[in-house]
Design a protein around this motif. Structure first.
Motif, PDB file in Angstrom:
ATOM      1  N   ARG A  78      91.176   8.051 -26.273  1.00 45.29           N
ATOM      2  CA  ARG A  78      89.749   8.143 -26.577  1.00 45.29           C
ATOM      3  C   ARG A  78      89.310   7.035 -27.518  1.00 45.29           C
TER       4      ARG A  78
ATOM      5  N   HIS B 127      91.566  10.740 -21.471  1.00 49.36           N
ATOM      6  CA  HIS B 127      90.406  10.046 -22.029  1.00 49.36           C
ATOM      7  C   HIS B 127      90.496   8.537 -21.888  1.00 49.36           C
TER       8      HIS B 127
ATOM      9  N   ASN C 130      89.789  14.229 -20.495  1.00 50.10           N
ATOM     10  CA  ASN C 130      89.828  14.322 -21.949  1.00 50.10           C
ATOM     11  C   ASN C 130      91.087  15.046 -22.383  1.00 50.10           C
TER      12      ASN C 130
ATOM     13  N   ASP D 169      91.465  17.771 -24.146  1.00 43.46           N
ATOM     14  CA  ASP D 169      91.418  19.226 -24.019  1.00 43.46           C
ATOM     15  C   ASP D 169      91.925  19.672 -22.644  1.00 43.46           C
TER      16      ASP D 169
ATOM     17  N   GLN E 268      74.236  13.545 -20.022  1.00 42.71           N
ATOM     18  CA  GLN E 268      75.656  13.475 -20.354  1.00 42.71           C
ATOM     19  C   GLN E 268      76.394  14.651 -19.736  1.00 42.71           C
TER      20      GLN E 268
ATOM     21  N   ILE F 270      80.274  19.150 -22.635  1.00 45.57           N
ATOM     22  CA  ILE F 270      81.501  19.116 -23.425  1.00 45.57           C
ATOM     23  C   ILE F 270      81.954  20.551 -23.674  1.00 45.57           C
ATOM     24  N   ARG F 271      83.201  20.833 -23.311  1.00 46.49           N
ATOM     25  CA  ARG F 271      83.704  22.191 -23.506  1.00 46.49           C
ATOM     26  C   ARG F 271      84.042  22.414 -24.977  1.00 46.49           C
TER      27      ARG F 271
END
Length: 755
Positions: free
Chosen positions: A500, A531, A557, A559, A671, A674-675
């Motif tokens: 990321r 990411h 990502n 997660d 966008q 996002i969790r």
């Protein structure tokens, strides 16, 4: 008409006259020294034309920059840094053509080289301003900037001795240069005590008066001094300057351009850097904002006009501009008056310049050269590290021994190499985490959490950072080997590389990742990449690491990558439990084996089979309390993708999960969602934050699969608090325990990140 601004500064035409006269006088003196620098030796017969070109440049540079600069009161002029580069170009042309072509052809070729170099510089400056590249100076290595400017000082010093000697031998006639060196050192010492721009002008006047006074005392006449080479030879025709139309274009040797192509390519960049440094210095000196992009354009216009008429390059002057602004003469008329003085000198006073001694011009150039050396070699010790200072000295040394362009190239190479070494020392791993303390955002059952706590050490996360290049590739591979050899607890099963914070990779890192994958595969470890930007993934694809390769996975990502690894571990644990039961069953029908199989089956079902919500509530609240609470709940069944809660809705409901999975999402326009958390644990409480704060929903909640939830409305809870306060208190205690567990988990994650 004279006007005054609110801060007391003056803006009228006549208010700029004093500053214009000062700027014009200093600029004319510098123009004379630059002309003598650019037209030495075989070009000396054309010094008159050289003076004309220098004065044309001075008039245009001071006027144009004064009119178009972003800060009124800013003045420009022909500057030493680009002129020093032009001097090397002029010298190269003279060396290659002298004796092979006529004097007229030699002058015409040099004039064309000077004009094209100035025009080229103007075009580049205008383009840089148009592209808003004013901040580019912040991205240039500081020691390279210092080395280039100090190297330019050497070129000026070399030219200064050429002016003073006028073809004489330095060892045989030290009087031609020794007094000038002493005078330059005196000016340098005085400038440390008082840096006013008038100091240089006063020193020049004192030098001229002293020289002629001593010469008259010794009985030397002005013609005798001129014949002996102590004064400039400026014919009377110098007052009428030959413009490019008067140049013999047919005599120009165009092949000479190839010999100076490198310097000509370098000059605009060096000029832009020096200009931007002056602009930034002017901001500091005056406390006023300077539009660096506009300054580039202003200097570009001035150079384009000057070069078209055969003039020399220039840009904003720091000291004189700061003097005007501080004195309150913030008017664009300062540059106009200075340009007018240079024009009058060109038309009527050029012959008077013949009274200026060569030693004084040489001392002036030496003073500028010594100032550059002092600023960037001596005083830089306090600003630069030893290695950075070494780059400055390297550039100057190569410039002295080889040439200016090789010095710049060597400095850039050394700066890049030093940056690579220093950057390579930065640890590419921002965080080294274990899934025991840093897991996915999936809320699981207590049995699943217990299982993951036992084998979570099999998942390691390396959060990478920065640009990954050849300097850090081997360090990253060594770090992975260390994970294989010293992973605590269970054997390493998944190595996650989170990208990321990675800005980019080069091909060497992609190859290192391929070697890393091969190493992990031999140890039955999966490599997981999360990411990664599209460019990074493309580099890995090109580096023999395709996305669908066995033992290698990519996720959008961290997660999602962690969730996949956790699911794999839970499946493997379930498989081991099934195999254990089968093995015990095959061992025989003895009562002991049957008992062990029953225990194994119970342990397995404890974290694979969810209890009903009512059973879970009964264990925590008691049977009677659960019966009363159950009557207040409303059952809801959601399909995959159905929305339970929408961001911004009133938070007047509390939800209890019985089966399925719900994800809390942060949604922003344009966008991807996002969790924040996924709840799979039966009995999980949802919507409690907004419910207790009496606020709106802070996130959306969506079902990931077929899900069953029970809804408790705020009105029902109020009725319970009134009719059965002990049951309401138990429910509040249950929610508080859930919130406390969540906070404890967040503290664990923060500790893991900080550790």
């Amino acid at each position: 008409m004279r006007e005054s601004s609110l801060d007391g500064s003056t803006t009228g035409a006549w208010s700029g006259l004093p500053g214009g006269l000062i700027v014009g006088t200093v600029s004319v003196v510098m123009a004379v020294s630059f002309a003598a620098l650019l037209f030495p030796g075989p070009l000396a017969p054309h010094l008159a034309q050289g003076l004309a070109l220098a004065l044309i440049a001075t008039a245009l540079n001071t006027t144009a920059i004064g009119l178009f600069a972003s800060l009124p009161g800013t003045v420009g002029g022909t500057q030493s840094v680009p002129v020093a580069i032009l001097a090397t170009m002029s010298g190269a042309v003279v060396t290659s053509l002298s004796g092979r072509v006529s004097d007229e052809a030699l002058f015409s070729t040099v004039a064309v080289v000077l004009g094209l170099g100035t025009v080229w510089t103007g075009v580049v400056l205008i383009l840089l301003g148009h592209w808003r590249a004013g901040r580019m100076v912040r991205f240039l290595p500081y020691p390279v900037i210092g080395g280039v400017l100090a190297g330019s000082g050497w070129l000026l010093a070399k030219g200064a001795f050429g002016i003073m000697l006028a073809g004489s031998n330095a060892g045989q006639e030290p009087l031609r240069w020794a007094p000038a060196v002493i005078w330059a050192l005196v000016m340098l010492l005085l400038s440390r005590r008082a840096s006013h721009p008038l100091l240089m002008l006063a020193a020049v006047v004192v030098g001229i008066v002293t020289f002629h006074g001593v010469a008259r005392a010794l009985g030397w006449t002005t013609p005798a001094l001129a014949d002996a080479g102590w004064l400039l030879r400026v014919p009377g025709a110098a007052s009428i300057a030959p413009l490019p139309a008067a140049i013999d274009w047919s005599a120009v040797d165009w092949t000479a351009l190839r010999r100076v192509a490198g310097e000509m390519a370098t000059m605009p960049i060096v000029t832009a850097v020096a200009l931007l440094l002056n602009g930034a210095g002017l901001e500091t000196a005056t406390g006023r904002s300077v539009d660096l992009d506009r300054e580039l354009k202003a200097a570009g216009v001035a150079n384009l006009a000057s070069g078209t008429l055969g003039g020399l390059p220039g840009y904003q002057q720091l000291g004189l501009s700061a003097m005007n602004v501080r004195a309150g003469a913030r008017t664009r008329w300062v540059g106009a008056w200075a340009g007018l003085l240079a024009t009058l000198t060109l038309l009527f006073g050029a012959s008077a310049l013949a009274s200026i001694p060569r030693a004084v011009l040489g001392a002036l150039l030496l003073f500028v050269a010594l100032s550059m050396a002092r600023d960037w070699i001596v005083q830089s010790w306090g600003r630069l590290s030893a290695l950075d200072h070494g780059i400055v000295v390297l550039i100057v040394g190569v410039t002295v021994l080889v040439g200016f362009l090789p010095g710049v190239i060597c400095g850039l190479v050394a700066a890049v190499a030093l940056f690579a070494v220093n950057y390579g020392r930065i640890d590419p791993v921002r965080n080294d985490l274990s899934a025991v303390r840093y897991g996915s955002r999936v809320s699981r059952s207590s049995a699943e959490r217990s299982e993951l706590s036992k084998c979570g050490g099999a998942i390691r996360v390396l959060e990478l950072q920065g640009f990954l290049f050849f300097g850090v590739a081997d360090r990253l591979l060594a770090r992975a080997r260390e994970q294989l050899e010293s992973a605590p607890g269970p054997d390493l099963r998944f190595l996650i590389l989170d990208c990321r914070r990675v800005t980019g990779v080069d091909s060497s890192v992609a190859q290192s990742f391929a070697r890393l994958h091969a190493l992990l595969s031999r140890h039955q470890v999966d490599l997981v990449l999360t990411h990664a930007a599209s460019g990074v993934r493309a580099q890995f694809e090109a580096g023999s690491l395709p996305e669908r390769r066995a033992g290698y996975r990519q996720f959008a990502n961290l997660d999602l990558g962690l969730e996949w690894c956790e699911n794999q571990l839970l499946r493997e644990a379930e498989s081991r439990a099934v195999e254990s039961r089968a093995a015990e069953s095959r061992a025989g029908d003895s009562q002991e084996a049957e008992s062990r199989m029953g225990e194994s089956r119970a342990a397995h079902s404890a974290w694979t089979t969810p209890r009903s919500l009512r059973e879970l509530l009964s264990r925590q609240l008691g049977g009677g309390a659960t019966d009363q609470l159950w009557a207040c709940l409303e059952r809801k069944v959601l399909g995959a993708g159905d929305r339970l809660v929408t961001h911004g809705d009133p938070a007047d409901d509390l939800y209890f999960l019985e089966s399925g999975a719900l994800s809390a999402l942060r949604e922003k326009t344009g966008q991807a969602p996002i969790r924040l958390e996924t709840s799979r644990e039966p009995g999980a409480v949802l919507g409690e934050v907004g419910f207790y704060l009496r606020a709106t929903r802070t996130a959306a909640v969506v079902a990931d699969e077929e899900t069953v939830v029970y809804r408790l409305a705020s009105g029902e809870l109020t009725r319970l608090e009134r009719e059965a306060p002990e049951i309401a208190a138990a429910l509040h205690r249950l929610v508080a325990e859930r919130l406390a567990a969540r906070v404890a988990h967040l503290v664990t994650v923060v500790d893991a990140l900080e550790g």
